[in-house]
Design an enzyme around this catalytic site. Structure first.
Site: not given
Length: 764
Positions: A121, A441, A570, A614, A650, A674, A703
């Protein structure tokens, strides 16, 4: 005269033109020249939309990421792609996503892909950048072609161009060394390339260059502060004028450093650091330009223009031509144009400003400063009315929600038993093998799913038809997972447009745009909901779909929820109350959903907190307060269940090694993270911290279109088993599979399941 400028503009386009052009090129459906043509058209349009500014940013456009652009400008390419030839844009995409377009690689040995660059990020935003890679042998070599091409494009129609580059200290700070060497030792190799770049721009007749150094709002030790002084003594001798830009926070002890640097102008974020302006002015040399970010570049609420002018007018009288005004940071973080919104509630719309409207606000401020408020009397009156209407709207305030927040107590966040006792009960109930496999998910959002959703929203099909289509997709996802042999299944989330928007649509206090897209990375765009008021949950949101999916299989079915901290971080969040208050409201809403899932017989519930890290303040000294309310919010949402119900969470693309204790305090039974792009580097934290619960280190980089091999997954999990007991390890992708295609997902998951079986044979 106060002057106006901008630090950067959204590059995806009001209709996501860049997204669709990129994906068309990657899929082999359009040519490289067609992609470049779309990029050029977007740049022209965006420069035109900024034409009223005194200076317009050039070089802020990127086909994937501005940090990756800077790496290519500096000639800092990862060794694994240096031998590939052809158009540089294809090499650029190989670093970004592991491969470029299908036609460009059909004849190349890289057609099966290379390791994509690590993503993380950009400071405390939801924008992801490609992390620069360094080693003790890294060399730099200027390639200014991209910037020079864009500069020539801008000048053709008469744009008053201000090139934008990332500064050398920030570039080094946000990168990673692959061999443990010290990044600052590379500064002496890097500075000559920056000197050459500035000289090249000066030779083109450039007057001002914006050089971004946002790490000045973070904590810097003495060596980095000294490096700043040295670097700008070197760069300050350039023939161009430098506007050194900081944003996202306050300067604190770096304020004297910024004031002392030999540059012609400085920009600070006057949304977050307004209280520092007087102190900075007291230390700036009398000829120095001061640029103030007076329009919030990260949120979508209208600026209180009258209050801003009350503060700015004395500064304008004092500074004259030395005062520049701008948004606080690049407008990359907000949608393009509010005028596109024809279905947004009119009252709420009147409270908002997207990128184009923020620039209009900037012009109103400049006109008022330069010509007097009478020149923009009507605009100021309309702004005042909108600000007051929002402040007093009954739609914003819900007394029942405020009363519920007042009744929160520590017991809401406590499980009945400690993890070891819970784990035993869960193991007896779920009967999972060693190295259990699951996914995060979502499964691919196919064209058929998107078309059904689009037709339903347009009124072309009724709700029953839409629901039948979604149930068919869920059946398909469950059957595929059973065929693959996964241990804990998910329903695939076919009915969900977005992991935040889906829940926001069912909560009171949220509003939604049609076209409020913001780039997250590459072609990935998100449409953050607008959290405008007190949050409540009128009814169950996911129980029906999860119950349907569980009825299809004897295997455990995970209930999938987005956690309160991620719903907050978000979203575009209201700015009229502390963020923690809104987060507690969200936590109570999610808690109610968790308890309803448990009542429905769901025994595995995942509450995603992808955005936990973040939200961290940029200064470590401020972390504790945030982590306390963020972790408390998660615990409130998760911990009302019985011991036999297994709670997962997660986190994706987060450097969380330094907050591992706080993550442990969340007390989730299983955490999935991750690790694939970082080659398990994120597990270094477990060398020194005994994480008590179960963990699934992501082994499939979703990704990238590349398909991980069974051997690669086994290798990654063996690294994980060196740090975490094998009996507490799960095997899973690093994120949801929504953006991938079924033809990629099936072989990748097949390899993942086979790897888990191999691990059971060798490690369990």
């Amino acid at each position: 005269m106060a002057h106006t400028h901008n630090l950067g503009f959204p590059r995806i386009g009001a209709k996501r033109e860049l997204k669709f052009a990129l994906e068309s090129y990657w899929n082999g459906q359009s040519s490289r020249e067609e992609l470049k043509s779309v990029g050029a058209a977007l740049r022209r349009k965006h420069w035109q939309e900024q034409s009223a500014l005194d200076l317009t940013p050039v070089g802020d456009f990127a086909f994937y990421d501005q940090v990756l652009d800077m790496s290519f400008t500096l000639g800092n390419l990862p060794e694994r792609v240096r031998d590939f030839h052809g158009d540089p844009l294809d090499n650029y995409f190989r670093v970004a996503r592991g491969r470029s377009a299908q036609p460009s690689e059909a004849h190349d040995h890289c057609c099966h892909g290379v390791a994509a660059g690590e993503m993380t990020k950009w400071f405390d935003t939801n924008y992801h950048y490609i992390v620069p890679e360094f080693s003790s042998s890294t060399a730099f070599q200027l390639d200014a072609s991209r910037l020079l091409e864009q500069l020539a494009e801008a000048r053709a129609p008469g744009v008053k161009a201000k090139p934008v580059i990332i500064g050398p200290l920030t570039y080094l700070a946000i990168g990673k060394t692959k061999d443990g060497s010290e990044k600052l030792t590379l500064l002496e190799r890097l500075l000559p390339v920056y000197v050459e770049l500035l000289a090249t721009l000066a030779a083109q007749g450039v007057e001002w260059v914006q050089i971004d150094e946002p790490i000045l709002v973070t904590e810097l030790d003495a060596s980095w502060q000294q490096a700043f002084t040295h670097a700008y003594q070197v760069l300050g001798a350039s023939k161009v004028k430098l506007l050194l830009a900081t944003y996202f926070g306050e300067l604190w002890d770096n304020l004297p450093l910024l004031a002392s640097l030999p540059v012609q102008g400085v920009h600070i974020d006057a949304i977050n650091a307004r209280q520092e302006v007087d102190a900075l002015l007291a230390q700036l040399p009398p000829e120095r330009v001061l640029s103030l970010g007076v329009i919030n570049g990260r949120n979508i609420w209208k600026t209180d223009l009258n209050a801003t002018l009350d503060w700015l007018e004395p500064l304008a009288q004092r500074l004259g031509d030395r005062l520049w005004i701008a948004p606080s940071c690049s407008l990359l973080h907000v949608p393009v144009d509010l005028d596109s919104e024809q279905q947004l509630d009119g009252e709420i719309k009147s409270w908002l400003a997207f990128a184009r409207q923020k620039l209009e606000e900037l012009q109103v401020l400049a006109s008022a400063l330069n010509q007097g408020r009478a020149a923009v009397k009507q605009a100021l009156a309309a702004n005042r009315a909108a600000i007051e209407a929002r402040r007093h709207s009954a739609r914003v305030h819900n007394q029942a929600v405020k009363a519920a927040i007042a009744e929160i107590n520590p017991q809401l966040g406590e499980r009945n038993s400690a993890y070891t006792q819970r784990a035993a009960r869960q193991a007896a109930l779920l009967k999972l093998p060693k190295f259990p496999t699951t996914t995060i998910g979502s499964f691919p959002q196919t064209a058929a799913i998107r078309q059904a959703r689009r037709r339903f929203k347009a009124g072309e099909i009724d709700e029953a038809t839409y629901n039948a289509a979604m149930r068919a997709e869920i059946v398909h996802s469950v059957r595929e997972q059973e065929a693959l042999g996964l241990d804990v299944l998910v329903h695939g989330e076919a009915e969900r447009n977005d992991m935040v928007e889906y829940f926001g649509e069912q909560l009171e206090g949220y509003a939604f745009s049609q076209f409020g897209w913001v780039q997250s990375y590459g072609s990935r765009c998100v449409k953050p909901p607008i959290l405008y008021g007190d949050i409540s949950r009128p009814k169950a949101m996911t129980v029906h779909w999860t119950r349907f999916a569980q009825a299809l299989t004897d295997k455990p079915m995970k209930g999938m929820l987005t956690g309160p901290v991620t719903l907050l971080n978000w979203s575009f969040v209201r700015d009229d109350q502390p963020r923690w208050v809104s987060c507690y409201q969200l936590a109570l809403a999610i808690r109610a959903e968790v308890l309803d899932l448990e009542k429905a017989g769901v025994r595995v519930i995942q509450i995603d907190e992808a955005a936990l890290r973040e939200g961290l303040p940029l200064r470590r000294s401020e972390w504790q307060h945030y982590l306390e309310w963020a972790v408390t919010s998660f615990r409130i949402s998760a911990n009302g269940v019985g011991d036999a119900t297994q709670i997962h969470t997660h986190m994706c693309y987060s450097e969380f090694n330094d907050i591992i204790a706080a993550i442990a305090d969340m007390d989730a039974d299983v955490i999935t993270i991750e690790t694939s792009r970082s080659d398990m580097e994120l597990l270094d934290a477990f060398d020194h911290f005994n994480y008590p619960n179960e963990i699934g280190p992501g082994v499939y980089d979703i990704h990238s279109p590349n398909i991980p091999s069974e051997a690669h997954i086994v290798q990654l999990m063996q690294k994980a088993a060196e740090r975490i007991p094998a009996e507490r390890l799960w095997v899973n992708p690093d994120c949801g599979l929504k953006t991938r295609q079924w033809h990629e997902v099936i072989p990748a998951l097949r390899n993942m399941v086979a790897a888990a079986q191999k691990l059971r044979e060798t490690l369990a």
